[in-house]
Design a protein around this motif. Structure first.
Motif, PDB file in Angstrom:
ATOM      1  N   CYS A   1     -18.351  36.545 -28.753  1.00 28.88           N
ATOM      2  CA  CYS A   1     -19.675  35.923 -28.843  1.00 28.88           C
ATOM      3  C   CYS A   1     -20.008  35.496 -30.267  1.00 28.88           C
ATOM      4  N   GLY A   2     -19.378  36.106 -31.251  1.00 30.20           N
ATOM      5  CA  GLY A   2     -19.651  35.737 -32.632  1.00 30.20           C
ATOM      6  C   GLY A   2     -19.057  34.398 -33.016  1.00 30.20           C
ATOM      7  N   GLU A   3     -18.033  33.953 -32.281  1.00 34.11           N
ATOM      8  CA  GLU A   3     -17.459  32.625 -32.531  1.00 34.11           C
ATOM      9  C   GLU A   3     -18.524  31.620 -32.108  1.00 34.11           C
ATOM     10  N   GLU A   4     -18.813  30.643 -32.947  1.00 30.84           N
ATOM     11  CA  GLU A   4     -20.065  29.933 -32.735  1.00 30.84           C
ATOM     12  C   GLU A   4     -20.156  29.153 -31.422  1.00 30.84           C
ATOM     13  N   THR A   5     -19.035  28.610 -30.944  1.00 34.44           N
ATOM     14  CA  THR A   5     -19.156  27.867 -29.682  1.00 34.44           C
ATOM     15  C   THR A   5     -19.187  28.810 -28.478  1.00 34.44           C
ATOM     16  N   ALA A   6     -18.526  29.963 -28.588  1.00 26.61           N
ATOM     17  CA  ALA A   6     -18.628  30.980 -27.538  1.00 26.61           C
ATOM     18  C   ALA A   6     -20.064  31.499 -27.478  1.00 26.61           C
ATOM     19  N   LEU A   7     -20.660  31.625 -28.657  1.00 24.07           N
ATOM     20  CA  LEU A   7     -22.058  32.058 -28.747  1.00 24.07           C
ATOM     21  C   LEU A   7     -22.964  31.095 -27.979  1.00 24.07           C
ATOM     22  N   LEU A   8     -22.696  29.799 -28.092  1.00 26.89           N
ATOM     23  CA  LEU A   8     -23.517  28.819 -27.373  1.00 26.89           C
ATOM     24  C   LEU A   8     -23.411  29.044 -25.875  1.00 26.89           C
ATOM     25  N   ASN A   9     -22.190  29.299 -25.390  1.00 28.53           N
ATOM     26  CA  ASN A   9     -22.038  29.570 -23.959  1.00 28.53           C
ATOM     27  C   ASN A   9     -22.765  30.844 -23.559  1.00 28.53           C
ATOM     28  N   ALA A  10     -22.712  31.853 -24.414  1.00 30.33           N
ATOM     29  CA  ALA A  10     -23.425  33.102 -24.105  1.00 30.33           C
ATOM     30  C   ALA A  10     -24.932  32.841 -24.010  1.00 30.33           C
ATOM     31  N   LEU A  11     -25.446  32.035 -24.938  1.00 28.80           N
ATOM     32  CA  LEU A  11     -26.882  31.733 -24.907  1.00 28.80           C
ATOM     33  C   LEU A  11     -27.266  30.906 -23.682  1.00 28.80           C
ATOM     34  N   GLU A  12     -26.306  30.178 -23.146  1.00 29.22           N
ATOM     35  CA  GLU A  12     -26.579  29.404 -21.934  1.00 29.22           C
ATOM     36  C   GLU A  12     -26.363  30.248 -20.683  1.00 29.22           C
ATOM     37  N   GLY A  13     -26.110  31.548 -20.877  1.00 31.45           N
ATOM     38  CA  GLY A  13     -25.975  32.457 -19.739  1.00 31.45           C
ATOM     39  C   GLY A  13     -24.604  32.451 -19.104  1.00 31.45           C
ATOM     40  N   ARG A  14     -23.618  31.917 -19.788  1.00 29.61           N
ATOM     41  CA  ARG A  14     -22.265  31.819 -19.215  1.00 29.61           C
ATOM     42  C   ARG A  14     -21.341  32.867 -19.815  1.00 29.61           C
ATOM     43  N   ARG A  15     -20.101  32.879 -19.324  1.00 29.70           N
ATOM     44  CA  ARG A  15     -19.051  33.661 -19.981  1.00 29.70           C
ATOM     45  C   ARG A  15     -18.853  33.088 -21.376  1.00 29.70           C
ATOM     46  N   ALA A  16     -18.679  33.970 -22.343  1.00 27.12           N
ATOM     47  CA  ALA A  16     -18.598  33.512 -23.730  1.00 27.12           C
ATOM     48  C   ALA A  16     -17.175  33.118 -24.084  1.00 27.12           C
ATOM     49  N   VAL A  17     -16.720  31.994 -23.546  1.00 31.42           N
ATOM     50  CA  VAL A  17     -15.432  31.457 -23.986  1.00 31.42           C
ATOM     51  C   VAL A  17     -15.738  30.326 -24.957  1.00 31.42           C
ATOM     52  N   PRO A  18     -14.879  30.141 -25.962  1.00 28.10           N
ATOM     53  CA  PRO A  18     -15.146  29.075 -26.931  1.00 28.10           C
ATOM     54  C   PRO A  18     -15.081  27.699 -26.280  1.00 28.10           C
ATOM     55  N   ARG A  19     -15.683  26.725 -26.942  1.00 29.16           N
ATOM     56  CA  ARG A  19     -15.633  25.341 -26.468  1.00 29.16           C
ATOM     57  C   ARG A  19     -14.640  24.546 -27.300  1.00 29.16           C
ATOM     58  N   ALA A  20     -14.175  23.458 -26.740  1.00 25.61           N
ATOM     59  CA  ALA A  20     -13.285  22.564 -27.486  1.00 25.61           C
ATOM     60  C   ALA A  20     -14.079  21.894 -28.607  1.00 25.61           C
TER      61      ALA A  20
ATOM     62  N   PRO B   1     -13.467  18.744 -31.697  1.00 22.18           N
ATOM     63  CA  PRO B   1     -14.828  18.241 -31.570  1.00 22.18           C
ATOM     64  C   PRO B   1     -15.210  18.056 -30.098  1.00 22.18           C
ATOM     65  N   PRO B   2     -16.476  17.787 -29.813  1.00 22.97           N
ATOM     66  CA  PRO B   2     -17.599  17.637 -30.734  1.00 22.97           C
ATOM     67  C   PRO B   2     -18.019  18.958 -31.364  1.00 22.97           C
ATOM     68  N   PHE B   3     -18.485  18.925 -32.567  1.00 28.67           N
ATOM     69  CA  PHE B   3     -18.929  20.124 -33.256  1.00 28.67           C
ATOM     70  C   PHE B   3     -20.411  20.380 -32.971  1.00 28.67           C
ATOM     71  N   PRO B   4     -20.792  21.666 -33.016  1.00 27.19           N
ATOM     72  CA  PRO B   4     -22.172  22.017 -32.646  1.00 27.19           C
ATOM     73  C   PRO B   4     -23.280  21.249 -33.389  1.00 27.19           C
ATOM     74  N   PRO B   5     -23.110  20.893 -34.672  1.00 27.23           N
ATOM     75  CA  PRO B   5     -24.212  20.147 -35.304  1.00 27.23           C
ATOM     76  C   PRO B   5     -24.538  18.841 -34.578  1.00 27.23           C
ATOM     77  N   VAL B   6     -23.580  18.325 -33.805  1.00 24.42           N
ATOM     78  CA  VAL B   6     -23.832  17.096 -33.059  1.00 24.42           C
ATOM     79  C   VAL B   6     -24.078  17.403 -31.581  1.00 24.42           C
TER      80      VAL B   6
ATOM     81  N   LEU C   1     -26.000  23.673 -28.421  1.00 25.05           N
ATOM     82  CA  LEU C   1     -26.667  24.387 -27.330  1.00 25.05           C
ATOM     83  C   LEU C   1     -27.308  23.386 -26.358  1.00 25.05           C
ATOM     84  N   PHE C   2     -27.063  23.575 -25.082  1.00 18.68           N
ATOM     85  CA  PHE C   2     -27.565  22.665 -24.045  1.00 18.68           C
ATOM     86  C   PHE C   2     -27.258  21.207 -24.393  1.00 18.68           C
ATOM     87  N   GLY C   3     -26.158  21.010 -25.120  1.00 20.46           N
ATOM     88  CA  GLY C   3     -25.720  19.656 -25.462  1.00 20.46           C
ATOM     89  C   GLY C   3     -26.476  19.011 -26.621  1.00 20.46           C
TER      90      GLY C   3
END
Ligand SMILES: Cc1cc2nc3c(=O)[nH]c(=O)nc-3n(C[C@H](O)[C@H](O)[C@H](O)COP(=O)(O)O)c2cc1C
Ligand code: SF4
Ligand code: FES
Lengths: 437, 154
Positions: free
Chosen positions: A173-192, A194-199, A202-204
Motif C-alpha cells: 500500500c505504500g507504493e504510490e499507485t497501489a495506494l491509489l487502488n487501496a483508497l479506491e477500495g480495491r486490492r492494493a496492486v500497483p498500476r502501470a 505511465p500515466p503517472f499519478p500527477p496526471v 486517484l479516481f483517474g
C-alpha cells in the motif's frame, strides 16, 4: 543547529495542540501561501529549496508538483495524498512526526494542496498507528474549526478538506499507485506507469502523493525561504533529515540532523555506538529495502547522492545496525521472509521468486544449504532487479540480499560448509538469545 | 444483515469518496469493529450494501492483513517479527508468548481471550522487540516481562 521539524516535539507532552503550534508561528506560512502566493510561486519556492521526497525514492518535490496539469480546463477535482503508510521495516520517523506535531503535517498539506490546487486531501495512515490516528483526528477537527480547512481556507477563495483514511494493512500500500487502488477500495496492486499519478491518479484525476516528512518540510520552506532550507544541509541535497538507528546500539532513537551528516556521527555519536560486547558489522541505511553498508563506508555523508555512490540508498534514513554476534544470513532471511509475505502477487518473478529465495535462505540457515545455493541467490538478484518486475518492490527486496552476498560471502559459505549456523544464538534459525545481556 | 448503526457509519464515510465501491475497505473495517471479525455473511451483506458481488468483496477482504476472515479472541496480540525486533530477540519473545498462551502464531486460545498474530514492523524499532495488544503498543519486550503485560487484558 536548527531542527525545524522536531524542535516543538515532546512526546511526553503528547501531540502539540493548535494553540501552542500557532503560538510558535504555526499556520503563518499556510496563511501567507494561500492568501498571498500564486500556486506557481509556491511550487517555485519548493523547487528552489532542493527538497527531495523523504518516502524513499528521493524525487524532487517541487518538480513533481509541477507535473500536475494547471489551468482552468485541467481535470477536477485534484487530490493531494499524504503517504503515512510507514511499513518499511526499521522505519519509525513518520509516526514520531504525526504523534508529536500533527498540525505541522496539516499545514504542509494545506500549502501543497494550494500549490497544486487540490480540493481534496487524504492522509493514508497505517491502521496500527492508533496514537497517530488520534492525534491527526483531533488536529484535523481543530484546523477545520479554525477555518483552515473546508470552504474558503483562511477566508480565501481556496477550498480544501483533508480526510483521514486508515489502511487495512499491507506493505505494498505504500507504493504510490497501489495506494491509489487501496483508497479506491480495491486490492492494493500497483498500476502501470505511465500515466503517472500527477496526471492520472486517484479516481483517474491528477494526484500528488508525498511522504509525511516531505510535507512537514514545506511550511518551513515557505516561511524561511528556499535559501535558508538549502543551507540547513551540509551537502547539495537541501534541508535536515530525520535519521533513526535501531539494532544493538547503546541509544537507539531518532534525530533531526543536517542532510549530509556522516554515517559515523549518527551511529557512534547520536546512537552512542555499539552496546558493550558487540561490534559493528554493517548497517542497512534506509529501511529494509536498501543495500548493506559496512565499516569502510562509515565516513560517507548521508545524503541521496553519497549513499547511492557507496552502493546503497538513503531510503527512509532510518537504519538498522548488524552486530558481530547476529547472523547476517539470518538477518537477510528475516528480511526476505517479510518480502515474500508482503509481495502483492501481481507479477510472477516476484510472487514466485521471493518465496524461493526465502526457502533457500532458510535451508542455509538451518544447515541444509548446498554449494550452488549461493550462485542461485545471485541469479535471483539479477532476475528480480530493476526493470524486471511490475513495480519497485522486488528490486527493493533484492538490495539487502545482493549486498549481503557481497559483504558477508564468508558467512554464507561457512553455513554451507559446516552444515550449521556458526552463530550460536541462531542455531535453530529460530530464537535469538536475549541471554547475551 | 448489517445493523442500522453499521449502515449509518458506512454511509457517513460516503461523502469522502467519489464512488460507493471505494467504501469497501472502510465498510469491512466498520463491520469488524462491531463483530471482531468478518464472516461470510458480512462479506455478502457489505457487497449487497455497496453494489458489489460477494466475490469482489472477498477478494478485497482477503488481500489485507488486518481484515480477519476468521474469528479472533477478545484481544489480539500483534507481535512484530520484522528485522529490528528480530535482531533484538523477537523470536524468543514470540516463543514465550506461545508458551504462556499454549497456542501457535495464528491461533486463538480456547477461552477466546487472545489471538496471537505476527505483524510487520510496528514503527517502534527503537524499543524493539515490540508488540501491539489491541490498541496498546508495548516495547522493550523480553521473554521475562511479557507475561505481566498481558494481565490487564481480561
Ligand atoms: C513497496 C514500496 C513501499 C513504499 N512504502 C512507502 C511508505 O510507506 N511511505 C512513503 O512515504 N513512501 C513509500 N514508498 C514510496 C512511494 O511510492 C512514493 O515514492 C512516495 O510516497 C512519494 O513521496 P515523496 O516524494 O514525498 O517521498 C514505497 C514504495 C514502494 C515501492
Ligand atoms: S514486483 Fe511484487 S509487489 Fe510489485 S507488482 Fe510485482 S508482485 Fe506485486
Ligand atoms: S522492526 Fe519491530 S517495530 Fe520495527
Amino acid at each position: 543547529m536548527e531542527r525545524p521539524l522536531t524542535e516543538l516535539i515532546d512526546l511526553r507532552e503528547g501531540p502539540l495542540a493548535r494553540e501552542a503550534y500557532e503560538h510558535a508561528g504555526g499556520y503563518e506560512a499556510a496563511r501567507r501561501a494561500v492568501c498571498d502566493m500564486p500556486p506557481r510561486e509556491v511550487i517555485k519556492t519548493v523547487e528552489d529549496s532542493g527538497l527531495k521526497g523523504r518516502g524513499g525514492a528521493g524525487f524532487l518535490t517541487g518538480m513533481k508538483w509541477g507535473f500536475v496539469p494547471a489551468g482552468d480546463d485541467a481535470p477536477r477535482p485534484r487530490y493531494l495524498i499524504c503517504n503515512a503508510d510507514e511499513m518499511e521495516p526499521g522505519t519509525f520517523k513518520d509516526r514520531y512526526l504525526m504523534e508529536g506535531n500533527p498540525h505541522q503535517l496539516i499545514e504542509g498539506m494545506i500549502i501543497a494542496a494550494h500549490a497544486i490546487q487540490a480540493e481534496i486531501g487524504y492522509i493514508f495512515l497505517r491502521d496500527e498507528y492508533h496514537r497517530s490516528a488520534e492525534a491527526l483526528r483531533r488536529a484535523l477537527a481543530e484546523a477545520r474549526e479554525a477555518g483552515y480547512l473546508g470552504d474558503s481556507v483562511f477566508g480565501s477563495a481556496f477550498s480544501c478538506d483533508i480526510h483521514l483514511h486508515t489502511s487495512a494493512g499491507r506493505y505494498i500500500c505504500g507504493e504510490e499507485t497501489a495506494l491509489l487502488n487501496a483508497l479506491e477500495g480495491r486490492r492494493a496492486v500497483p498500476r502501470a506507469k505511465p500515466p503517472f499519478p500527477p496526471v492520472v491518479g486517484l479516481f483517474g484525476k491528477p494526484t500528488i502523493v508525498n511522504n509525511v516528512e516531505t510535507l512537514c518540510c514545506v511550511p518551513h520552506i515557505v516561511s524561511k525561504g528556499s535559501k535558508w532550507f538549502r543551507q540547513l544541509s551540509l551537502t547539495s541535497d537541501g534541508g535536515t533529515k530525520i535519521f533513526g538507528v535501531s539494532g544493538r546500539v547503546k541509544n537507539p532513537g531518532l534525530w533531526e540532523l543536517p542532510m549530509g551528516t556522516p554515517l559515523r556521527e549518527v551511529i557512534e555519536g547520536h546512537a552512542g555506538g555499539m552496546r558493550g560486547g558487540y561490534r559493528f558489522r554493517g548497517v542497512i541505511p534506509g529501511g529494509a529495502s536498501t543495500d548493506f553498508l559496512v565499516e569502510e563506508h562509515l565516513d560517507i555523508p548521508l545524503d541521496f547522492e553519497s549513499v547511492q555512490k557507496a552502493g546503497s540508498r538513503l531510503g527512509t534514513g532510518t537504519m538498522i545496525v548488524l552486530d558481530d554476534r547476529t547472523c547476517p544470513v539470518g538477518m537477510v532471511h528475516n528480511l526476505e521472509r517479510f518480502f515474500a509475505q508482503e509481495s502483492c502477487g501481481w507479477c510472477t518473478p516476484c510472487r514466485d521468486g521471493i518465496p524461493w529465495i526465502q526457502k533457500t535462505l532458510a535451508a542455509i540457515e538451518a544447515g541444509r544449504g548446498r554449494p550452488d545455493d549461493i550462485e542461485l541467490l545471485h541469479m535471483h538478484t539479477r532476475h528480480l532487479g530493476p526493470g524486471r518486475t511490475f513495480c519497485a518492490f522486488a528490486p527493493g527486496a533484492m538490495e539487502p540480499l545482493q549486498s549481503a552476498l557481497k559483504y558477508f560471502d564468508d558467512d554464507f559459505r561457512r553455513h554451507i560448509a559446516d552444515g550449521r549456523c556458526p552463530y550460536n544464538n541462531h542455531q535453530t534459525g529460530n530464537s535469538n538469545g536475549n541471554h547475551h545481556h | 444483515m448489517l445493523s442500522e448503526e453499521e449502515k449509518r457509519e458506512i454511509e457517513a464515510e460516503l461523502p469522502h469518496y467519489e464512488r460507493r465501491q471505494a467504501l469497501c475497505i472502510e465498510a469491512l473495517k466498520i463491520v469488524q469493529k462491531h463483530h471482531g471479525w468478518v464472516s461470510d455473511e458480512a462479506v455478502r451483506d457489505v457487497g449487497e450494501f455497496l453494489g458489489m458481488s460477494p466475490h469482489q468483496v472477498d477478494s478485497v477482504a482477503t488481500f489485507y492483513n488486518l481484515i480477519y476472515r476468521r474469528k479472533v479472541g477478545r484481544h489480539v496480540i500483534h507481535v512484530c517479527d520484522s528485522v529490528s525486533c528480530w535482531v533484538l530477540g523477537c523470536d524468543a519473545v514470540q516463543d514465550r508468548l506461545c508458551e504462556i498462551l499454549g497456542i501457535k502464531p495464528g491461533e486463538t486460545t480456547d477461552d477466546e481471550r487472545f489471538t496471537l498474530l505476527p505483524i510487520p514492523c510496528l514503527g517502534a524499532c527503537d524499543h524493539a522487540p515490540a508488540m501491539l495488544v489491541d490498541k496498546d503498543l508495548h516495547g522493550d519486550l523480553t521473554p521475562d516481562n511479557v507475561e505481566a503485560l498481558l494481565e490487564r487484558y481480561t
